[in-house]
Scaffold this active site. Sequence first.
Site, short mmCIF file in Angstrom:
data_model
loop_
_atom_site.label_atom_id
_atom_site.label_comp_id
_atom_site.label_asym_id
_atom_site.label_seq_id
_atom_site.Cartn_x
_atom_site.Cartn_y
_atom_site.Cartn_z
N THR A 201 0.82 -1.23 0.03
CA THR A 201 -0.06 0.11 0.04
C THR A 201 0.81 0.94 -0.06
OG1 THR A 201 -1.64 -1.30 1.28
CG2 THR A 201 -1.88 1.17 1.36
N GLU A 202 0.43 2.19 -0.63
CA GLU A 202 0.98 3.67 -0.73
C GLU A 202 -0.04 4.63 -0.39
OE1 GLU A 202 3.11 4.01 -4.38
OE2 GLU A 202 4.43 2.20 -4.04
N SER A 207 -6.87 1.00 -2.24
CA SER A 207 -7.87 -0.23 -2.96
C SER A 207 -7.27 -0.43 -4.21
CB SER A 207 -9.23 -0.02 -2.90
OG SER A 207 -9.83 0.26 -1.74
N ARG A 342 -25.03 -10.87 35.69
CA ARG A 342 -25.55 -9.71 35.89
C ARG A 342 -26.90 -9.82 36.13
NH1 ARG A 342 -25.38 -4.42 37.67
NH2 ARG A 342 -26.53 -3.15 35.94
N GLY A 414 -23.82 0.22 30.28
CA GLY A 414 -23.05 1.06 30.57
C GLY A 414 -21.53 0.64 30.94
N GLU A 437 -6.43 -5.80 4.14
CA GLU A 437 -6.23 -6.88 3.10
C GLU A 437 -7.59 -6.72 2.19
OE1 GLU A 437 -4.32 -10.37 4.01
OE2 GLU A 437 -3.07 -9.45 5.61
N GLU A 441 -15.84 -3.54 0.40
CA GLU A 441 -16.31 -3.21 -1.04
C GLU A 441 -15.45 -3.85 -1.92
OE1 GLU A 441 -15.64 -1.07 1.72
OE2 GLU A 441 -17.64 -0.44 1.85
N1 CAA Z 1 -4.67 -14.22 -8.25
C1 CAA Z 1 -3.61 -13.96 -9.16
N2 CAA Z 1 -3.62 -13.06 -9.98
C2 CAA Z 1 -4.78 -12.19 -9.95
C3 CAA Z 1 -5.60 -12.33 -9.08
C4 CAA Z 1 -5.75 -13.38 -8.25
N3 CAA Z 1 -6.58 -13.37 -7.19
N4 CAA Z 1 -6.63 -11.21 -9.34
C5 CAA Z 1 -6.03 -10.53 -10.09
N5 CAA Z 1 -4.84 -10.99 -10.91
C6 CAA Z 1 -3.99 -10.67 -11.94
C7 CAA Z 1 -4.79 -10.36 -13.18
O1 CAA Z 1 -4.96 -11.83 -13.77
C8 CAA Z 1 -4.09 -9.42 -13.65
O2 CAA Z 1 -2.93 -10.01 -14.32
P1 CAA Z 1 -2.49 -10.01 -15.81
O3 CAA Z 1 -2.14 -8.28 -16.03
O4 CAA Z 1 -1.08 -10.61 -16.12
O5 CAA Z 1 -3.37 -10.34 -16.73
C9 CAA Z 1 -3.47 -8.46 -12.76
O6 CAA Z 1 -3.72 -9.33 -11.65
C10 CAA Z 1 -4.48 -7.39 -12.35
O7 CAA Z 1 -5.62 -7.72 -12.40
P2 CAA Z 1 -7.02 -6.80 -12.31
O8 CAA Z 1 -7.03 -6.23 -13.76
O9 CAA Z 1 -8.08 -7.59 -11.71
O10 CAA Z 1 -6.55 -5.78 -11.19
P3 CAA Z 1 -7.36 -4.35 -10.85
O11 CAA Z 1 -6.51 -3.39 -10.93
O12 CAA Z 1 -8.62 -4.18 -11.22
O13 CAA Z 1 -7.30 -4.70 -9.06
C11 CAA Z 1 -8.41 -5.55 -7.26
C12 CAA Z 1 -7.81 -5.69 -8.77
C13 CAA Z 1 -9.05 -6.67 -6.83
C14 CAA Z 1 -9.13 -4.33 -7.30
C15 CAA Z 1 -7.09 -5.45 -6.42
O14 CAA Z 1 -6.66 -4.22 -6.75
C16 CAA Z 1 -7.26 -5.49 -5.00
O15 CAA Z 1 -7.39 -6.58 -4.40
N6 CAA Z 1 -7.43 -4.23 -4.25
C17 CAA Z 1 -7.17 -4.30 -2.80
C18 CAA Z 1 -5.92 -4.13 -2.36
C19 CAA Z 1 -5.74 -4.66 -0.81
O16 CAA Z 1 -6.20 -5.82 -0.72
N7 CAA Z 1 -4.66 -4.14 -0.44
C20 CAA Z 1 -4.46 -4.83 1.08
C21 CAA Z 1 -3.01 -4.24 1.42
S1 CAA Z 1 -2.21 -5.49 2.30
C22 CAA Z 1 -2.59 -5.32 4.17
O17 CAA Z 1 -3.77 -4.71 4.37
C23 CAA Z 1 -1.92 -6.02 5.08
C24 CAA Z 1 -1.81 -5.70 6.39
O18 CAA Z 1 -1.36 -4.91 6.84
C25 CAA Z 1 -2.97 -6.32 7.29
#
Ligand code: CAA
Length: 464
Positions: A201-202, A207, A342, A414, A437, A441
Amino acid sequence: MRVQAGRRPGLNDLGARREELCGRLVVAGVELLAPGSNDALRRRRRRAAARQESREQDGKREPEPQDPATNITRRMDFDLTPEQRGIQALARDFGAEKIEPNAAEWDREHRFPRELFGDLAELGLMGACVPEEYGGAGADFLSYILVLEELSRADAGVGVTVAVHTSAVTLPILTFGTDEQRSRFVPPLARGEHLGSFALTEAEAGSDAGSLRTRAEPEGDGWRITGAKQWITNARYAGTVLLFARTDPETPGARGVSAFILDGDHVRVTRDEEKLGLNSSITNDLVVEGAVVERDRLLYEEGKGFRVAMATLDGGRIGIAAQALGIAQAAFDAARGYALERRQFGKRIADFQAIQWKLADMATEIDAARLLVYRAAELKQRGEPHTEAGAKAKLFASEMARRQTAEAIQIFGGYGYTKEFPVERYYRDAKITEIYEGTSEIQRLVIARSILATAENAAHFPRV
Ligand code: CAA
């Protein structure tokens, strides 16, 4: 070794039980058994094979577990194996003895209990589902999920620390790494000598993770990495950082991204985040200031890092769902206990239907979440598609945990709004499970894409 009734096991007891357990654990259906400890397991397998054979001879072959049209698991077996129950009890006992009594203080003081992870490592719980040859306990994925549920029941901050360390760092290196990367980076993680951190994430890429801007420019035989990351769990204490950077500046979006295995000192932590809850976990901003790495730090193929990130999150989301489940279970346990004690209007509040219905709804929703979580874990364990099942589990379990921790406060009245009882902490901790993660949405988006996929475009939903 048996734990005597009425006595909580000490850490040494748990260590001994871990030894006993680890001789009998299996991973991904492959036996990793210590000599002399596998007879019972083999006997059970032989009996299961004989039962299946006789069913086949009767023409009653079990149906395929998976319906490819709806991605719903047909085979239903709700029993945990003795090994899974053993590791669940180990984590539960450790949580009750070493974590839960300290959770309120760690929350109040915003203290990251670094020393605790050494104790967890001794029990094998910093690499529960990592094969023994790589320093782990060799258990299966569902066992690891049970561990996360139990740790989170005691303290959700500890739960997320172990979840990110394992699901988001150790497992992707195991899955996508070369033999050399696996042998070099996994054992220190699995043995708990290093904590792992996942830096995707940045500030402008939450998302929309594919829009990340951290760049990796060619330098010598490797890359020079420069950028900034935000909301990174474990970063301040991390020995290994799985970091995503753009190797192809010409390709916008997900395609130009690669994954790198960095050391803790390749990054500089610039800030500790202040959060609503989860105060015993650590969340950081970090910068990478021209860190130079060789090719051996590239995880998987150049330009395929986003796939690594997505496949990692497919499994990671099951872990966060288990965390939500553990928090909700803790809230239910507290609310049930309180309702039975309680007294108002001359009787226990548990005797009022208003409270009974709340507890009944809590118990029902927790059960439903547990089934979704264990099913997703089972699919992953079997190497079957689990993107949709994991997203459903996280979506339902996290929203359920937010709803039901609020209900627990309501039952406490309370008192529930004060720091005297843990339910307000459960409520604060539960909220994040709907966000990190992948927000609820994003889970709905992932589920919708999967259920609307046709045979022609199903190939765009890769199953790693
Ligand atoms: N498995 C493997 N590859 C996948 C995949 C999956 N489940 N889903 C997509 N891909 C691949 C696609 O095939 C595609 O590959 P190619 O370009 O080679 O064809 C590539 O990834 C891009 O896929 P999309 O076009 O579907 O990508 P998108 O830009 O539309 O994004 C999204 C999809 C589901 C919205 C994704 O961006 C997403 O999951 N966003 C949420 C981010 C997130 O969960 N962040 C969590 C941060 S980590 C964290 O929170 C940890 C912590 O500290 C607790």
